[in-house]
Write a protein that holds these residues in place. Structure first.
Motif, mmCIF file in Angstrom:
data_model
loop_
_atom_site.group_PDB
_atom_site.id
_atom_site.type_symbol
_atom_site.label_atom_id
_atom_site.label_comp_id
_atom_site.label_asym_id
_atom_site.label_seq_id
_atom_site.Cartn_x
_atom_site.Cartn_y
_atom_site.Cartn_z
ATOM 1 N N ILE A 1 -5.631 22.010 -4.157
ATOM 2 C CA ILE A 1 -6.876 21.365 -3.739
ATOM 3 C C ILE A 1 -7.070 20.098 -4.560
ATOM 4 O O ILE A 1 -6.831 20.079 -5.756
ATOM 5 N N GLU A 2 -7.435 19.029 -3.840
ATOM 6 C CA GLU A 2 -7.585 17.742 -4.535
ATOM 7 C C GLU A 2 -8.970 17.158 -4.326
ATOM 8 O O GLU A 2 -9.620 17.390 -3.304
ATOM 9 N N LEU A 3 -9.390 16.385 -5.315
ATOM 10 C CA LEU A 3 -10.689 15.722 -5.295
ATOM 11 C C LEU A 3 -10.510 14.333 -4.684
ATOM 12 O O LEU A 3 -9.677 13.545 -5.138
ATOM 13 N N LEU A 4 -11.316 14.043 -3.634
ATOM 14 C CA LEU A 4 -11.155 12.763 -2.935
ATOM 15 C C LEU A 4 -12.332 11.820 -3.153
ATOM 16 O O LEU A 4 -12.183 10.601 -3.025
ATOM 17 N N ALA A 5 -13.512 12.365 -3.424
ATOM 18 C CA ALA A 5 -14.677 11.507 -3.687
ATOM 19 C C ALA A 5 -15.771 12.348 -4.327
ATOM 20 O O ALA A 5 -15.826 13.572 -4.135
ATOM 21 N N THR A 6 -16.628 11.680 -5.060
ATOM 22 C CA THR A 6 -17.746 12.372 -5.722
ATOM 23 C C THR A 6 -19.051 11.666 -5.375
ATOM 24 O O THR A 6 -19.055 10.516 -4.928
ATOM 25 N N GLY A 7 -20.148 12.342 -5.609
ATOM 26 C CA GLY A 7 -21.474 11.731 -5.446
ATOM 27 C C GLY A 7 -22.461 12.514 -6.294
ATOM 28 O O GLY A 7 -22.194 13.658 -6.660
ATOM 29 N N ALA B 1 -26.582 13.447 -2.784
ATOM 30 C CA ALA B 1 -25.256 13.566 -3.413
ATOM 31 C C ALA B 1 -24.163 13.662 -2.354
ATOM 32 O O ALA B 1 -23.113 13.007 -2.442
ATOM 33 N N ALA B 2 -24.411 14.468 -1.313
ATOM 34 C CA ALA B 2 -23.381 14.699 -0.284
ATOM 35 C C ALA B 2 -23.124 13.432 0.528
ATOM 36 O O ALA B 2 -21.969 13.098 0.839
ATOM 37 N N GLN B 3 -24.208 12.712 0.878
ATOM 38 C CA GLN B 3 -24.017 11.478 1.653
ATOM 39 C C GLN B 3 -23.201 10.460 0.859
ATOM 40 O O GLN B 3 -22.300 9.811 1.388
ATOM 41 N N ALA B 4 -23.514 10.357 -0.435
ATOM 42 C CA ALA B 4 -22.774 9.392 -1.274
ATOM 43 C C ALA B 4 -21.290 9.755 -1.304
ATOM 44 O O ALA B 4 -20.416 8.885 -1.147
ATOM 45 N N ALA B 5 -20.991 11.043 -1.489
ATOM 46 C CA ALA B 5 -19.581 11.465 -1.588
ATOM 47 C C ALA B 5 -18.853 11.266 -0.257
ATOM 48 O O ALA B 5 -17.721 10.768 -0.219
ATOM 49 N N LEU B 6 -19.522 11.642 0.854
ATOM 50 C CA LEU B 6 -18.861 11.537 2.162
ATOM 51 C C LEU B 6 -18.592 10.067 2.520
ATOM 52 O O LEU B 6 -17.497 9.716 2.971
ATOM 53 N N GLU B 7 -19.603 9.223 2.281
ATOM 54 C CA GLU B 7 -19.409 7.788 2.579
ATOM 55 C C GLU B 7 -18.275 7.216 1.747
ATOM 56 O O GLU B 7 -17.410 6.506 2.238
ATOM 57 N N ARG B 8 -18.272 7.549 0.470
ATOM 58 C CA ARG B 8 -17.245 7.016 -0.430
ATOM 59 C C ARG B 8 -15.843 7.483 -0.016
ATOM 60 O O ARG B 8 -14.871 6.752 -0.146
ATOM 61 N N SER B 9 -15.755 8.704 0.502
ATOM 62 C CA SER B 9 -14.433 9.261 0.833
ATOM 63 C C SER B 9 -13.811 8.591 2.049
ATOM 64 O O SER B 9 -12.593 8.563 2.190
ATOM 65 N N GLY B 10 -14.670 8.070 2.962
ATOM 66 C CA GLY B 10 -14.149 7.521 4.210
ATOM 67 C C GLY B 10 -13.639 8.595 5.158
ATOM 68 O O GLY B 10 -13.035 8.293 6.192
ATOM 69 N N VAL B 11 -13.871 9.867 4.835
ATOM 70 C CA VAL B 11 -13.378 10.970 5.692
ATOM 71 C C VAL B 11 -14.219 11.025 6.970
ATOM 72 O O VAL B 11 -15.443 10.904 6.939
ATOM 73 N N ASP B 12 -13.549 11.217 8.102
ATOM 74 C CA ASP B 12 -14.228 11.371 9.381
ATOM 75 C C ASP B 12 -14.919 12.751 9.395
ATOM 76 O O ASP B 12 -14.241 13.777 9.227
#
Ligand code: UT7
Length: 318
Positions: free
Chosen positions: A5-11, A59-70
């Motif tokens: 498991i890898e970390l892709l973005a944080t918030g 926190a979740a919005q920041a991480a999801l936006e930063r990740s660029g994940v669909d």
């Protein structure tokens, strides 16, 4: 190759209100000197306008936006918390709409107390698939709502905040390495729920929990390293639950860890239960200290009693 498991973005999201040790000295018989010396805490945040869901969403919005994940490729959204605003719907189900996650997303809250984030890492990894290899793990806590501001032995310790991580399945030479456990105990740490006949306040025998922590953390770390076939030289950062700076220092000394390998931000936020570790990860990210290929070892421990440690690899972090 095994799957890890890898970390892709944080918030992270924190309430605006800063509460200093001096502020608490006006409420209970305490001092800045005692709090700093015995815990390492200088200030913490308390919700005023914010709540457990709004912090989680920030926190979740920041991480999801930063990740660029669909969002369509997110298989699971887990919120770890002991402070959910609602018993139902879960905070995770409410986040589903806020984040635009598809109906097929598994959404639920998880109570692993201060080990919640690391428990969540293990659980979410089992829900990710090749088609939808991403998960959102959020830890959001509002412990000021559970603090008795006439009890100096607990009210100075806790704060509010939320941290989030977008994680993904990855090819890994180590696989999923984790050590988890629980030791049923209501005597040394308990919080009655809002439906109980007594007030919903944190009760803690600090010294007993301290002893549990300094005993279990090194053993947990050793077992994770053994599973991975690594020594501590192969780990870039140990990110422990921020309950007390003396616990972190004690473990660091025992394991002969240099201070730069043991992250500490307790001075600014106090103990935010499961939110400590993902907020620490976001602080590390914002300090420019995370890069692809790093190996992190988050370790949580707390009420239950519970503990958990896991290897978390840093992916192509955005
Ligand atoms: O996140 C969940 C996991 N939680 C933890 O890991 C917490 C682990 N425990 C701890 O971090 C520490 O045990 C505490 C910070 C909670 C307490 O520190 P301690 O060094 O273990 O203090 P203590 O409970 O042994 O108390 C020592 C003295 C007592 O006074 P007497 O009996 O010696 O006169 C307490 O009444 O300190 C007193 N005290 C305080 N004095 C000033 C307790 N709280 C305070 C305070 N200000 N806020």
């Amino acid at each position: 190759m095994k799957k890890g498991i890898e970390l892709l973005a944080t918030g992270s999201a924190l309430p605006a209100k800063v509460v200093t040790n001096e502020d608490l000295r006006r409420l209970v018989d305490t001092s800045d000197e005692w709090i700093v010396k015995r815990t390492g805490i200088r200030e913490r945040r308390h919700c005023v306008g914010e709540n457990q869901f709004s912090l989680a969403a920030g926190a979740a919005q920041a991480a999801l936006e930063r990740s660029g994940v669909d969002p369509a490729r997110v298989a699971a959204c887990i919120v770890t918390t002991i402070c959910a605003d609602n018993i139902s719907p879960s905070c995770a189900c409410l986040l589903q709409r806020a984040l635009g996650l598809p109906e097929q997303t598994v959404c639920f809250d998880l109570n692993g107390a201060c080990a919640g984030f690391v428990y969540g890492l293990q659980v979410i990894s089992g829900l990710l698939t090749e088609d939808r290899p991403y998960g959102i793990l959020v830890s959001s806590e509002t412990l000021s709502r559970l603090s008795d501001f006439t009890d100096r032995s607990t009210c100075v310790l806790f704060g509010d905040g939320a941290g989030a991580a977008v994680v993904g399945l990855c090819d890994s030479p180590y696989g999923l390495c984790g050590d988890f456990g629980s030791r049923s105990n209501r005597e040394v740490l308990y919080i009655p729920s809002a439906t109980a006949s007594e007030p919903s306040y944190i009760h803690m025998e600090g010294q007993a929990v301290f002893k549990f922590a300094v005993d279990i953390i090194p053993r947990c770390i050793d077992r994770v390293l053994q599973q991975a076939g690594l020594t501590m030289d192969g780990v870039d950062l140990v990110v422990m639950h921020q309950a007390n700076a003396r616990i972190i220092d004690h473990v660091a000394k025992h394991l002969k860890l240099p201070p730069e390998k043991c992250f500490k931000n307790i001075a600014r936020y106090g103990n935010m239960s499961s939110a400590c570790i993902p907020i620490a990860l976001d602080d590390l990210y914002r300090e420019g200290r995370l890069s692809a290929g790093m190996r992190l070892l988050p370790v949580g421990f707390g009420g239950g009693l519970t503990w958990g440690g896991a290897l978390l690899e840093v992916g192509d972090i955005k």
